[in-house]
Design a protein around this motif. Structure first.
Motif, short mmCIF file in Angstrom:
data_model
loop_
_atom_site.label_atom_id
_atom_site.label_comp_id
_atom_site.label_asym_id
_atom_site.label_seq_id
_atom_site.Cartn_x
_atom_site.Cartn_y
_atom_site.Cartn_z
N ASN A 1 12.41 76.22 5.85
CA ASN A 1 11.08 76.80 6.05
C ASN A 1 11.09 78.28 6.44
O ASN A 1 10.15 78.78 7.02
N GLY A 2 12.19 78.98 6.15
CA GLY A 2 12.25 80.40 6.49
C GLY A 2 13.67 80.93 6.47
O GLY A 2 14.41 80.71 5.51
N THR B 1 5.65 90.57 11.63
CA THR B 1 5.18 90.87 10.28
C THR B 1 5.98 92.04 9.74
O THR B 1 5.98 93.12 10.33
N THR C 1 5.37 86.63 16.99
CA THR C 1 4.96 86.72 15.60
C THR C 1 5.44 88.06 15.07
O THR C 1 5.18 89.10 15.68
N ASN D 1 2.97 89.24 5.41
CA ASN D 1 2.42 88.05 6.06
C ASN D 1 3.22 87.73 7.32
O ASN D 1 4.43 87.92 7.35
N PRO D 2 2.55 87.24 8.36
CA PRO D 2 3.26 86.99 9.63
C PRO D 2 4.24 85.83 9.56
O PRO D 2 4.00 84.84 8.86
N TRP D 3 5.31 85.97 10.30
CA TRP D 3 6.32 84.93 10.49
C TRP D 3 6.28 84.48 11.94
O TRP D 3 6.18 85.32 12.84
N ALA D 4 6.39 83.19 12.19
CA ALA D 4 6.61 82.69 13.54
C ALA D 4 8.10 82.87 13.81
O ALA D 4 8.93 82.44 13.01
N ASP E 1 8.77 82.82 21.84
CA ASP E 1 8.12 82.79 20.54
C ASP E 1 7.30 84.05 20.35
O ASP E 1 6.54 84.45 21.23
N LEU F 1 13.06 82.68 11.72
CA LEU F 1 11.75 82.97 11.14
C LEU F 1 11.27 81.74 10.37
O LEU F 1 12.04 81.15 9.62
N SER F 2 10.01 81.36 10.58
CA SER F 2 9.48 80.21 9.85
C SER F 2 8.01 80.42 9.54
O SER F 2 7.32 81.19 10.21
N ARG F 3 7.54 79.66 8.56
CA ARG F 3 6.13 79.64 8.19
C ARG F 3 5.73 78.20 7.97
O ARG F 3 6.46 77.37 7.58
#
Length: 112
Positions: free
Chosen positions: A96-97, A50, A48, A35-38, A46, A110-112
């Motif tokens: 959050n990551g 994965t 993305t 799943n992708p990470w910001a 910034d 890394l965050s989601r």
């Protein structure tokens, strides 16, 4: 009796077994779920990212993308084929990551 072929086979089997065992104990196991990470880079860019369980990485920056590979380490992961060369990153969990460090310098978040 020649024992070298047996030793080579045992060494190869051990090397093949290490990545999956290392993945189970590494923070990379939580990151590499497909799943992708910001991600925010130290320069503020910034992207993305994965991470796939099979060792592939896709980095998307707007319309551009880059394919790389990764491998788990005890405390994070190593990235191969990046624009800045190969590097290993220590991953520390956040709310959050993760925050990734290359030595003492923050390499990404890394965050989601």
């Amino acid at each position: 009796m020649n024992r070298f072929p047996v030793l080579r086979m045992l060494a190869a089997a051990l090397l093949l077994a290490l990545p999956s065992g290392a993945l189970a104990e590494s923070p990379a196991a939580l990151v590499a779920d497909g799943n992708p990470w910001a991600a925010t880079m130290p320069n503020g860019r910034d992207v993305t990212i994965t991470f796939f369980p099979d060792g592939r990485v896709t980095v998307k920056m707007g319309m551009m993308s880059r394919k790389m590979t990764w491998q788990p380490t005890e405390d994070g992961l190593c990235l191969f084929g990046g624009p800045g060369g190969d590097r290993c990153i220590r991953l520390e969990p956040t709310a959050n990551g993760f925050v990734g460090f290359d030595g003492e310098e923050q390499a990404l978040s890394l965050s989601r």
